[in-house]
Design a protein around this motif. Sequence first.
Motif, short mmCIF file in Angstrom:
data_model
loop_
_atom_site.label_atom_id
_atom_site.label_comp_id
_atom_site.label_asym_id
_atom_site.label_seq_id
_atom_site.Cartn_x
_atom_site.Cartn_y
_atom_site.Cartn_z
N LYS A 230 -9.62 1.41 0.38
CA LYS A 230 -8.85 1.44 1.62
C LYS A 230 -9.74 1.84 2.79
O LYS A 230 -9.65 1.27 3.88
CB LYS A 230 -7.69 2.44 1.49
CG LYS A 230 -6.66 2.10 0.44
CD LYS A 230 -5.52 3.11 0.46
CE LYS A 230 -4.48 2.80 -0.60
NZ LYS A 230 -4.98 3.06 -1.96
N VAL A 231 -10.61 2.83 2.56
CA VAL A 231 -11.52 3.29 3.62
C VAL A 231 -12.42 2.14 4.06
O VAL A 231 -12.59 1.89 5.26
CB VAL A 231 -12.37 4.48 3.12
CG1 VAL A 231 -13.46 4.83 4.13
CG2 VAL A 231 -11.50 5.69 2.86
N LEU B 104 -9.14 5.81 -3.18
CA LEU B 104 -9.19 5.85 -1.71
C LEU B 104 -10.28 4.97 -1.11
O LEU B 104 -10.09 4.38 -0.04
CB LEU B 104 -9.39 7.30 -1.24
CG LEU B 104 -9.28 7.55 0.26
CD1 LEU B 104 -7.88 7.22 0.77
CD2 LEU B 104 -9.64 8.99 0.59
N HIS C 83 -15.05 8.19 9.86
CA HIS C 83 -13.85 7.47 9.40
C HIS C 83 -13.43 7.96 8.02
O HIS C 83 -12.24 8.17 7.75
CB HIS C 83 -14.13 5.97 9.38
CG HIS C 83 -13.00 5.15 8.88
ND1 HIS C 83 -11.81 4.99 9.58
CD2 HIS C 83 -12.84 4.45 7.72
CE1 HIS C 83 -11.00 4.23 8.88
NE2 HIS C 83 -11.59 3.89 7.75
N GLU D 237 -11.84 11.38 8.14
CA GLU D 237 -10.50 11.29 8.71
C GLU D 237 -9.49 10.85 7.66
O GLU D 237 -8.37 11.37 7.60
CB GLU D 237 -10.52 10.29 9.87
CG GLU D 237 -9.19 10.18 10.60
CD GLU D 237 -9.25 9.19 11.74
OE1 GLU D 237 -8.18 8.69 12.15
OE2 GLU D 237 -10.36 8.90 12.23
N ARG D 238 -9.89 9.93 6.80
CA ARG D 238 -9.01 9.45 5.73
C ARG D 238 -8.83 10.50 4.64
O ARG D 238 -7.81 10.54 3.94
CB ARG D 238 -9.53 8.15 5.13
CG ARG D 238 -9.45 6.98 6.06
CD ARG D 238 -8.00 6.58 6.37
NE ARG D 238 -7.43 5.75 5.32
CZ ARG D 238 -6.47 6.13 4.48
NH1 ARG D 238 -5.95 7.34 4.55
NH2 ARG D 238 -6.00 5.32 3.55
N GLU E 253 -10.49 -0.72 5.98
CA GLU E 253 -10.18 -0.33 7.36
C GLU E 253 -11.44 -0.34 8.23
O GLU E 253 -11.41 -0.77 9.38
CB GLU E 253 -9.56 1.07 7.37
CG GLU E 253 -8.17 1.13 6.77
CD GLU E 253 -7.69 2.56 6.58
OE1 GLU E 253 -6.53 2.73 6.15
OE2 GLU E 253 -8.47 3.51 6.84
#
Length: 296
Positions: free
Chosen positions: A109-110, A106, A286, A289-290, A113
């Motif tokens: 990707k975090v 993960l 953020h 949230e992910r 973004e």
Amino acid sequence: MIRLRQLEALRAVMSTGSVTAAADVLGISQPAVSRLIASLEKSMAMPLFERHRGRLHPTHEAKFLSEEVERAISNLEHISRLSEDIRNQKAGHLRIACLPGFATSLMPKVIAEFLKEREDVTISIQTRSSVRVREWIAAQQYDIGVADEFEGHTAIQHETVNIRTECVLSPLHPLAAQKVIRPEDLHNMPMIIQDQENRFHHRLKRTFEAAGAELNARVEVRQFATACLLAMNDVGAAVVSSIDAAEYAGRGLIVRQFKPELPFTLDLLYPKYHPRSLLLQDFISHFKERLSPFIM
């Protein structure tokens, strides 16, 4: 004391060649520009312009100063822009320490973004075991750490997040068609589990024992990602975090609900004596949230 506005007036007059044009550039009146120049000359105790027929002509001293004045104002403007970017979380540096498995699932990707609209933000990420991550955070060397099974430390603040786990299988596995898989379904079947140093290993073992099922640990691994890859290759079934399961679900891995619910404990660690920057606070929001789709 020399004021910034005085230097701006000097630059404007030097670059435009007249008080009238300088007033337009600065958005003030002509008399105001003249007063700023006069006060600057008084502060510096020397003339900067010679006045002939209502026009200002820069002295040698003014010409000599102009380059440094331009550099000083440019630096101040840069600081002003940078402070605004920092205030809006668009500039700065973050130091992240996390588990190796998390750095390949993960976290990329975090970060991608988060950086998308923050061109002046830089990030350093280091991956090690939970023990080493805790040591780094306690030593105030990183801004945030992602670990598991945190036991507490006086120099660390933490948040615990319970991540949902799921059973992953090969399409060829005998249980691939089942919607929900329980320990008794996996009785004595080949399993891929985390190694004995990880508490999740023992939690899974106790879950099987409570159901009266035999846990057949065919392969022990350190990372859930490895377990997913082995399961895809029909080595056995595995119970892994839903984060890793989602990463490989689109590659042919079968993902099924595992009952009873067995959380994988993830800990977000912060150095206790290092204030959290606005940028870090934004990143934490953020990140959470992910994580939300995977939380129990």
